[in-house]
Structures are given as C-alpha cells and as structure tokens.
Scaffold this motif. Structure first.
Motif, short mmCIF file in Angstrom:
data_model
loop_
_atom_site.label_atom_id
_atom_site.label_comp_id
_atom_site.label_asym_id
_atom_site.label_seq_id
_atom_site.Cartn_x
_atom_site.Cartn_y
_atom_site.Cartn_z
N ARG A 136 49.34 -15.43 42.41
CA ARG A 136 48.64 -15.59 41.14
C ARG A 136 47.83 -14.35 40.80
NH1 ARG A 136 50.34 -16.93 37.23
NH2 ARG A 136 51.42 -18.45 38.53
N LYS A 137 47.15 -13.77 41.81
CA LYS A 137 46.38 -12.55 41.55
C LYS A 137 47.29 -11.40 41.18
CE LYS A 137 42.42 -13.70 44.52
NZ LYS A 137 41.70 -13.36 45.77
N ASP A 149 48.54 -11.81 37.67
CA ASP A 149 47.47 -11.48 36.72
C ASP A 149 47.29 -9.96 36.62
OD1 ASP A 149 47.03 -14.14 36.22
OD2 ASP A 149 45.32 -14.32 37.59
N CYS A 203 50.17 -8.61 34.49
CA CYS A 203 49.93 -8.89 33.08
C CYS A 203 48.81 -8.02 32.52
CB CYS A 203 49.60 -10.37 32.88
SG CYS A 203 50.98 -11.48 33.25
N ASN A 214 40.22 -7.81 38.50
CA ASN A 214 40.78 -7.49 37.18
C ASN A 214 41.22 -6.02 37.19
OD1 ASN A 214 41.26 -7.80 34.27
ND2 ASN A 214 39.51 -6.43 34.05
#
Length: 834
Positions: free
Chosen positions: A614-615, A618, A621, A655
């Motif tokens: 999932r990280k 992300d 993306c 992030n």
C-alpha cells in the motif's frame, strides 16, 4: 517352410547393410550444400569439428521472422555470428538454401502470391562450370562457395560480408584497387538483425584510422596504426590471447585478428549503441568471458573536448578538458562551466615560425585525427629527424613517430588537432609546437633560429614586460571581481525576476544551523557538493545543499533550481525555502525530509520491508501526480530530465516528494519536445531518443517514471544483472511478462494476503508501457495517473528499449550531466551517443 542357402543369405545381408547405411546417413547433419543437396528449414549444416552451424533461426520467441545464419554451436544458447538475409526475413518455414543453375548460393521461398519459388538473397557471383560448385562451412565460421574443377577455388565467402561480429581470420579493410570495403554493421536491435545505424570500419583517408560511426558521424576513433596496435586502444597491444596483422600498401589497407591458441574461440560484437565487446568462450564454465569493452569513458567519444585540446580522465577533480601547450579556451565561459566542446585556439599575439620556438611533449595520448596529417614512412627518419622536419615547415603544429616500436617514420599535423585523449600508461608522445615564451614555462631547450642569442635577449625583455603587465591586470581584475562579489544581491543572480518566494539566508546563520557544516550533520554527498541537516534559531529543520566550488552546477543550474522550485507548489514536490550566496559560496535551503530518499529503502535489504504494497502504491501514485503537475498543471511546463529513485525524497509519513531540479527545462505552452547537444540524466533511466539523439519531451520523463515504477515493485535496480551479464531489469521483466511469469520478479516481501496481485500486475504493465522503445507508443503522465486510479483495460506493451546494457558503467549512480556530475551522486560524466 522355405530354407535359405548360403547364396540366398549373402545378398539379404548386403541389402540390409545398405539400407542401414542409407537410413543412418539421412539422420546425419549436412556437411555441404550441393546442386542436388539443398539446406531446408530445419536442416543444419555443421562445420567439420562442429564448432559452427548454419541453418534457419528466429531471433526472438515472439517473432515470426526466419533468417539464415551462422552460429557458434557449443554454447547452450546458439550465438549468432553472421546472417545472410538481414534485410529480407522470411515469414514461414518454406525457405530453402540451395545452389542454383548459375552456381550461386541462393535463398528461395514459396511465394504464394506468384505461386512459385522466389529468391530473396544470393551470393551473386559469376561462376563458370556451376555444376561443380558446392558450399561448405569452415571451422573458422566462414561459409565458402567452392568451384571444384581441377583445383578448388573459393568463389565467394561470408567473411567478405561481415555482420555485427568479428571472428579470427576475418579481414577488415578496403581494397584500394577495387574500392571493395569490408566493415561491420550493428543489428537494429538485439532482436532484429537488420542493418543498424552503427558501423565499424577502417577509414583510408589520409593516414588510415579505425572508426565507429553512428548515423554516419564519427562516434569513436580507434586511431591510427602505431606498429603494434591502434593508437586509441592501448589494451590491443599483442597479448597471450590474440594478435593483429596490419597491412597498408598500394593494394589495400586491412587488419586480420588471429588467436594465439587455435582452440580458443574469440569474437567481437558491435552493438546498436556504438559499443564493442570482445569475449572468449570458457568451455569449462560454458560461458562467455569479457576481455575488452569500449568505448567506456567520456574521453573516448569523438572530439569530446573540441579542437587543440586533450581529454584527460585522470585529471582528478579538475575539468577533464585541457588545452594543449600554447593554446587557450575559445569560449572561456563555457570552459568554466565545464563544457569543452568549443575547444581551444592559439593564444593571442602568438605566431609560429619565430626565433626561439620549440616543442613541448604531451605524454601518453591518443594522437590527433590523422585524416589530414602528413606521413613519412621512411624507416631512416627517427624522432629527431621528425622534429627537424616539422620545425622547417612553418605550417607544422605537431609531430610524432609513425611506428612506436621501431621509433621510425614521421607523422605531422598542419591544422587544428582533433580528438586527443590521455591514457594512464600506453599512449604515444605528441610534440606540440610553441613559441619561446610558452616553451620557457616548460624548461625546454629553445631553437634560436636566425636571430641567435642576441635575438633571444630581446625575447626575454619582451617576455618580462608581458609578465609584468599580466600580473598588474590580474591584480586589477581580482580586486574588481572581489568588490562585485560583495555587492551580490537577489536581482544580480536572478536577473531582477520576481522571486519574492525565495528567502536569502545569511551565511553565518547557515554555518550556525549546520554546526559549521559538521560531518555529523552531513546527510549525503554528490557530484555537486554535500547536503547537511540544519536547525534554524526558530527551531525549523532544514536541508542545506552546499555546492562545491568545483562542482559542475554553475550559475545557470543554480538559478534554474531556485527559480523553478520557487514557482512550484505541489505536495509531491520538494519545497525550497531559499538560498544563500556569499562570494563563492552557493547554497540551496530545502525543507527537511526525515526519511531521506526512496532508494535508501527499496534497495536496502533490511529496510525494504518497511514499505508494504500500500505504501509503495501510494508512492507510485504520488510521483506520477508530481510529474503530471510539472508537465501540465503548473504555471510552467517542466521536463525534469533526471527522475530516479534517489531524487524521490520521503517525508515523515512516507509521502514522496520529487527533488533535484538543477537539470530541468521549461517548455513553452505549445512546445512538445526539444533537442540538446548536452544530454543530462542518469544511465538506466534515460529514454532511447534522449540518450541517442538528445531529444527530450514529456515522454522522456514518462520513460524514467516507468523504470522507477518497475524498481519500486521489484526492489531491484535496473542496472543489476539478470539472465546474463548483459540483461537489464527492464529486459528481464519483459521476458518474464511474455512468459506470464512476471510475478516471479516482484519483491518477495510484498507477496501475501495484503498484496492484491491484480494491482501489482497493473503497475508492472503500466511500467512496461512507459518504457516502450518509441516515444509515440508511451502514455502521457495524465494517462498514467488515469490508469493508476482506474481499473480500465490496458493496452498490451510493445518491446521496451535498452533490453541489454549499453556500457560497463552499470552503477545506477553513473550519471550524465551537462558537462558535470549528477546532483545526488558522486559520479563521472558519461556522454552516450547522440
């Protein structure tokens, strides 16, 4: 029951014997092709000892194309060394290689449109008595067409028409009488034997030289023959593996390589990037061992440093381009920016053929291009005689021996000297003509000429006056420059542009924040300098990129990074807080990101498990949206040109933020692509049209994103070794994708219940779409973001570019920059073919 007598039994045994003989012979490989014995698709013509085989083959699993070729038959995977119908493949198994009624070797196939056999390749020679001809494959790998009437005569041979591979005993060169030229031509791609755009040949112009041409232009110069090797290939000096015979006379100029031990199999392959690999077959290990590869360094590329200069890769931290004695940079500004392409010119107010001039030795070099040099082959002319010969000719600017073994003969240059580089040990010595003043710097004996010692007194006096004037001028300009440096302000650096978002920090504040640039505060070190963690008085944490005074990032790159990032506002772009300019000190102040760069996670065995699927998704993306913002949504259209794992930073919540805009370029609103003569970026992430031709666009950033995406999914570097020593990660994934085995390459730490297979496969497919060979086939970043956000059906990817490595420099930190090094890695500048 019938009884057989002895008479009856003998004929039966004879018949049985002949039947067995016929059946057995029909199962054996062919030994020759004759008018009555053709070679059909599926047959194999073997050499006497089985080293080589001739037959039909397909270069890749997903291709319908069929070719007739010769391959080395002892490796597990046949190694193709020659192809007959390079430009005209077959598309079925109807091909037949035969001897026709004219005695030629001809490749025919069943033409369904004309309902007859048609020819697509032929040896095309005129042969008397064609019925007496046959074709045979020799143990050298040479296919020969022989007329056997009275005595055997070779009428045609494949060695006269080389492909991309050089084999021992194959002659390369030019027949001066007929003009017939034997040279190598690369394949179009690893899966396409068609004629590529790279050739390797001997150029007979002037004093003959070895060249690699790319798209018709010189890419690399092997230099002229020195008596035992080509001047640009020190490693070619005769050794225990092979030696070279060189011929240069009124009939021909040619070279033939011979192996010292006939049992050793040696080959040299020219690839479609302009590089050559020489390998030998290791029978025990059943693998190819690389013994030479080139060109490998920036200095190997033709005219890297322009005219009248040498490229010195051993120049330490200094600029690799160095003007020859008596010369100075043509464009000093470019030179100071570490761009030597403009070359050097004779120093001002200096003229040759004056009293007191002489020669300065430039040691261990590849001597200049000899296409316009003058050559005296007399063995009676030694180095001293060559010096005197050059000194008597006012147009002569340099000389050296023709033969470095016999120290005889003479080569002289009479115009600009091109493409010189320094070697660490095996180069030749070049002697460059200089005036008396320049010669004095090197402590060399002067040639007084007609003026004698009295004239030299005048020269000395003039020299003292010039030196005094020069010292005064230098002091004046130093004082002036120092005063200007103290008056530096924002408008000076940024041409008065509105950069109100950029804060100018005081040097003393940065020194205090970084504990005087303490090593304990250092976050990393790269080609442009070091990055330090800092703590401002108000408690804000910062990252300080301190540019080295010797870094390639000069004023232009510095301004570029500050002005660009100051205008950009996006959660997936690193935020610049300001800069610090004080004299020679130039620093960029960024927001501090505690988790450093993405490569420190995905390529670290211990830390990669911290990034679950999932990280990682992300991050993928986030990077895609950041690039989309640059390409489309920001006030400017920006091409990053150096997107890679080390330029993606991670904040406290993982992030991603794209960093390092020193090499970015701004596009106009309706501009789609641009061209540059100075390619920047990092090997392994650059698109083919950019690396080869200097063309960059939004699609070149898409290519880099595709490579990065595949690295994130696999936790492997694109430059690693896969399948064999030449395959890249992209090439390995492509092979697995075609075999529906691509999940095998996914990072094992991701495999589990929390990792949706369909999403992983979608990302891999998007990555392969981004790295397709042709830019028009690649998606835009808008399409990439849409594909990541939705579950729509994706197009099947086409073959990627760069399935195989282009150089030995397969470190992902091996970067290419505009005459400089990459911002984030300590690496050497590399210029690939444009």
């Amino acid at each position: 029951m019938k009884l057989y007598s002895a008479k009856d039994i003998i004929p039966i045994h004879i018949i049985q014997f002949f039947l067995l003989l016929v059946l057995h012979s029909s199962c054996l490989p062919l030994t020759r092709i004759t008018p009555s014995q053709p070679l059909k698709d599926g047959d194999v013509l073997a050499s006497d000892r089985g080293a080589f085989a001739l037959g039909f083959f397909t270069p890749s699993n997903n291709s319908r194309k069929r070719y007739v070729g010769i391959w080395y038959n002892r490796s597990s995977k046949p190694t193709v060394v020659w192809v007959a119908n390079r430009q005209n493949p077959l598309y079925d198994n109807s091909g037949v290689l035969l001897i026709n009624i004219q005695g030629n070797i001809v490749l025919v196939y069943n033409d369904t449109h004309l309902n007859r056999n048609s020819s697509i390749w032929s040896s095309n020679v005129s042969i008397p008595s064609p019925s007496h001809t046959f074709a045979k494959l020799q143990d050298t790998g040479n296919l020969v067409l022989i007329r056997n009437q009275g005595r055997r005569k070779v009428m045609w041979q494949s060695f006269d028409y080389p492909g991309d591979t050089s084999l021992p005993l194959m002659k390369i060169g030019v027949d001066r009488k007929t003009g017939f030229n034997r040279f190598f031509t690369s394949w179009k791609s690893p899966d396409d034997p068609g004629l590529g755009n790279v050739t390797h040949m001997i150029d007979p112009t002037g004093h003959p030289q070895l060249f690699i041409y790319k798209n018709g232009a010189p890419f690399w110069r092997g230099g002229s023959w020195t008596g035992q090797r080509w001047s640009g290939i020190p490693a070619m000096t005769p050794n225990f593996i092979f030696n070279v015979t060189y011929v240069d006379n009124e009939n021909e100029v040619s070279m033939v390589t011979r192996v010292v031990d006939p049992s050793v199999f040696l080959r040299m392959v020219l690839d479609n990037t302009g590089h050559e690999t020489r390998t030998i077959w290791q029978a025990k290990e059943k693998r190819w061992l690389q013994v030479w590869y080139g060109p490998t360094e920036d200095c190997d590329h033709y005219r890297r440093c322009g005219s009248n200069s040498k490229c010195d890769p051993y120049n330490g931290d200094k600029f690799e381009c160095v003007c020859l004695p008596g010369f100075e940079p043509m464009n000093l500004l470019q030179w100071n920016m570490r761009n030597g392409s403009s070359g050097c010119v004779r120093k001002k107010n200096v003229s040759t053929c004056q009293s007191g001039e002489g020669f300065v030795k430039v040691a261990r070099v590849k001597v200049p291009d000899t296409s316009k040099a003058r050559v005296d082959k007399s063995e009676s002319v030694n180095l001293k005689g060559c010096e005197e010969k050059c000194l008597r000719d006012c147009s002569c600017v340099a000389y050296t021996n023709l033969d470095e073994v016999k120290l005889s003969g003479c080569v002289t240059w009479h115009a600009d000297m091109e493409d010189i580089r320094t070697f660490d040990n095996m180069g030749q010595d070049l002697y460059v003509r200089v005036d008396a003043h320049e010669l004095g710097k090197y402590g060399r004996k002067k040639h007084y000429g007609s003026l004698g010692k009295e004239g030299m007194v005048t020269v000395v006096v003039i020299s003292i006056c010039l030196i005094t004037f020069l010292v005064i001028s230098l002091v004046y300009w130093f004082v002036k420059y120092n005063n200007q440096a103290k008056r530096l302000h924002k408008d000076y650096w940024f041409d008065g542009e509105n950069n109100s978002d950029v804060t100018l920090f005081d040097l003393k504040d940065i020194v205090e924040a970084t504990n005087n640039f303490s090593s304990t505060n250092m976050l990393g070190k790269g080609g442009f300098g070091s990055v330090y963690k800092g703590l401002l008085k108000d408690g804000m944490e910062i990252a300080v990129k301190r540019l080295s005074k010797y870094s390639g990032q000069g004023i232009e790159e510095f301004r570029n990074e500050v002005t660009l990032i100051a205008k950009l506002q996006h959660r997936n772009l690193v935020r610049i807080l300001g800069c610090c300019i004080d004299g020679e000190e130039k620093m960029l102040i960024y927001e501090y990101l505690p988790n450093k760069s993405l490569d420190s996670f995905i390529f670290d065995q211990a830390k990669r498990s911290q990034l679950d699927w999932r990280k990682r998704f992300d991050i993928i993306c986030g990077v895609a949206r950041g690039i989309l913002y640059l390409h489309q949504d920001s006030r400017l259209r920006i091409i990053h040109r150096d997107l890679k794992a080390s330029n993606v930073l991670l904040d406290s919540t993982m992030n991603p933020k794209i960093a390092d805009f020193g090499m970015a370029r701004i596009f106009g609103g309706d501009q789609t692509e641009a061209n540059t003569n100075r390619v920047v970026g990092t090997y392994g992430y650059m698109s083919p049209e950019y690396a080869m031709e200097g063309i960059f666009s939004v699609k070149s950033d898409a290519y880099s994103f595709g490579v990065l995406l595949l690295e994130i999914v696999t936790s492997r570097k694109n430059s690693g070794h896969y399948d064999d020593v030449s395959s890249t990660l992209v090439g390995h994934i492509w092979n697995l994708w075609r075999e529906s085995r691509v999940m095998e390459i996914v990072d094992p730490s991701l495999i589990g219940e929390t990792c949706p297979k369909y999403e992983v496969l979608k990302c891999i497919q998007i990555g392969l779409l981004c790295v397709q060979e042709y830019a028009t086939d690649r998606p835009t970043m808008l399409e990439v973001v849409s594909m990541l956000d939705n579950d729509s059906t994706l197009a099947p990817p086409k073959q990627p570019a760069f399935l195989f490595k282009k150089t030995k420099c397969d470190d992902p930190n091996f970067s290419i920059s505009e005459g400089v090094n990459s911002t984030n890695e300590m690496s050497t500048t590399v210029v690939e073919g444009r």
